[in-house]
Design a protein around this motif. Structure first.
Motif, short mmCIF file in Angstrom:
data_model
loop_
_atom_site.label_atom_id
_atom_site.label_comp_id
_atom_site.label_asym_id
_atom_site.label_seq_id
_atom_site.Cartn_x
_atom_site.Cartn_y
_atom_site.Cartn_z
N ILE A 132 0.87 -1.17 0.00
CA ILE A 132 0.00 0.00 0.00
C ILE A 132 0.91 1.23 0.00
O ILE A 132 2.00 1.20 0.58
CB ILE A 132 -0.95 0.00 1.23
N ASN A 133 0.49 2.26 -0.69
CA ASN A 133 1.29 3.48 -0.74
C ASN A 133 0.38 4.68 -0.55
O ASN A 133 -0.74 4.71 -1.06
CB ASN A 133 2.03 3.60 -2.07
N MET A 134 0.87 5.65 0.18
CA MET A 134 0.18 6.91 0.40
C MET A 134 1.12 8.00 -0.11
O MET A 134 2.33 7.95 0.14
CB MET A 134 -0.09 7.09 1.89
N LEU A 135 0.58 8.97 -0.85
CA LEU A 135 1.38 10.03 -1.46
C LEU A 135 1.01 11.37 -0.84
O LEU A 135 -0.12 11.81 -0.96
CB LEU A 135 1.14 10.06 -2.97
N ILE A 136 1.98 12.01 -0.18
CA ILE A 136 1.73 13.30 0.48
C ILE A 136 2.34 14.41 -0.37
O ILE A 136 3.55 14.43 -0.61
CB ILE A 136 2.32 13.32 1.91
N ASP A 137 1.48 15.31 -0.85
CA ASP A 137 1.91 16.44 -1.67
C ASP A 137 2.72 17.42 -0.83
O ASP A 137 2.23 17.94 0.17
CB ASP A 137 0.67 17.13 -2.24
N ILE A 138 3.96 17.65 -1.23
CA ILE A 138 4.83 18.60 -0.53
C ILE A 138 5.32 19.67 -1.51
O ILE A 138 6.40 20.25 -1.33
CB ILE A 138 6.00 17.90 0.17
N SER A 139 4.55 19.94 -2.54
CA SER A 139 4.96 20.88 -3.59
C SER A 139 5.27 22.26 -3.05
O SER A 139 6.28 22.87 -3.43
CB SER A 139 3.87 20.98 -4.67
N GLU A 140 4.42 22.77 -2.19
CA GLU A 140 4.64 24.12 -1.67
C GLU A 140 5.94 24.19 -0.88
O GLU A 140 6.71 25.13 -1.01
CB GLU A 140 3.45 24.59 -0.83
N GLU A 141 6.18 23.18 -0.06
CA GLU A 141 7.42 23.11 0.73
C GLU A 141 8.64 23.08 -0.19
O GLU A 141 9.62 23.80 0.02
CB GLU A 141 7.37 21.86 1.61
N GLN A 142 8.57 22.26 -1.22
CA GLN A 142 9.70 22.15 -2.16
C GLN A 142 9.88 23.44 -2.97
O GLN A 142 11.00 23.85 -3.24
CB GLN A 142 9.49 20.96 -3.09
N ALA A 143 8.77 24.07 -3.35
CA ALA A 143 8.85 25.33 -4.10
C ALA A 143 9.55 26.40 -3.26
O ALA A 143 10.39 27.15 -3.77
CB ALA A 143 7.46 25.79 -4.52
N GLU A 144 9.23 26.46 -1.98
CA GLU A 144 9.87 27.43 -1.09
C GLU A 144 11.37 27.15 -0.97
O GLU A 144 12.19 28.08 -1.00
CB GLU A 144 9.22 27.43 0.29
N THR A 145 11.74 25.89 -0.86
CA THR A 145 13.15 25.52 -0.78
C THR A 145 13.89 25.95 -2.05
O THR A 145 15.00 26.48 -1.99
CB THR A 145 13.29 24.00 -0.56
N LEU A 146 13.27 25.74 -3.20
CA LEU A 146 13.89 26.13 -4.47
C LEU A 146 14.02 27.65 -4.59
O LEU A 146 15.03 28.16 -5.09
CB LEU A 146 13.08 25.57 -5.64
N LYS A 147 13.01 28.37 -4.12
CA LYS A 147 13.08 29.84 -4.14
C LYS A 147 14.23 30.34 -3.26
O LYS A 147 14.93 31.28 -3.62
CB LYS A 147 11.76 30.45 -3.67
N GLU A 148 14.39 29.72 -2.10
CA GLU A 148 15.50 30.10 -1.20
C GLU A 148 16.85 29.82 -1.86
O GLU A 148 17.77 30.62 -1.75
CB GLU A 148 15.38 29.34 0.12
N GLN A 149 16.94 28.70 -2.55
CA GLN A 149 18.20 28.37 -3.25
C GLN A 149 18.47 29.39 -4.36
O GLN A 149 19.62 29.81 -4.55
CB GLN A 149 18.13 26.95 -3.82
#
Length: 186
Positions: A132-149
């Motif tokens: 069984i697999n559950m997928l948690i959307d973390i797009s906003e978190e990753q987008a913020e990390t990329l903006k900081e980079q």
């Protein structure tokens, strides 16, 4: 409804539904987080509506193996073949996989960053039955990390006298900005 900040508790709830037997699909259908199951060979056997919404496509029985997404990438932007994804690892190695992040490309070209929670399912004799697999959307978190980079690259570019290094850093910043933009939900 459990929050996505409590993925292990949500997954335990889903696992309990599966262990209860035949009625598990009705219980998993109620969960608004993408959840799907596979058989012991990795063929997708069930998905809830949240998976369709997440992946931007309807998975196909007998065709989709390991994952419900169309295409996968690593955080670095490299192609991640489905047979090397966390679900494939969980089934092959007969263990839960945690702390991975992947990027799903949808057929419409949009992307979503997510943290998967693939967990093997065993019968009472200890034989692998599937996963069984559950997928948690973390797009906003990753987008913020990329903006900081991107911001760090711009600061470095502005602080160097080396024109070649400055251009490379500005190009890197632009790439991080594009990647962040592709993950932001509209």
């Amino acid at each position: 409804m459990l929050e996505t900040s409590q993925p292990e508790a949500l997954l335990n709830s889903a696992l309990a539904a599966v262990e209860d037997g035949d009625g598990y699909r009705a219980e998993l259908d109620k969960i608004r987080i993408p959840i799907y199951t596979t058989d012991a060979d990795g063929w997708v056997t069930y998905w809830n509506q949240a998976c369709v919404d997440f992946a931007g496509r309807e998975p196909q029985l007998g065709e989709d193996r390991w994952c419900v997404t169309w295409r996968l990438f690593t955080q670095e932007g490299e192609s991640l073949p489905h047979d090397e994804c966390p679900m494939a690892t969980a089934i092959r190695e007969r263990r839960s996989v945690r702390s991975e992040i992947a990027i799903a490309l949808r057929p419409n070209g949009s992307r979503v960053a997510f943290r998967p929670y693939p967990t093997p399912l065993f019968d009472k004799a200890g034989d692998l039955q599937g996963a069984i697999n559950m997928l948690i959307d973390i797009s906003e978190e990753q987008a913020e990390t990329l903006k900081e980079q991107a911001a760090r690259c711009r600061r470095l570019a502005n602080s160097t006298e080396d024109l070649s290094a400055r251009e490379i850093l500005r190009s890197m910043a632009a790439g991080y900005d594009r990647s962040a933009q592709s993950l932001q939900h509209s």
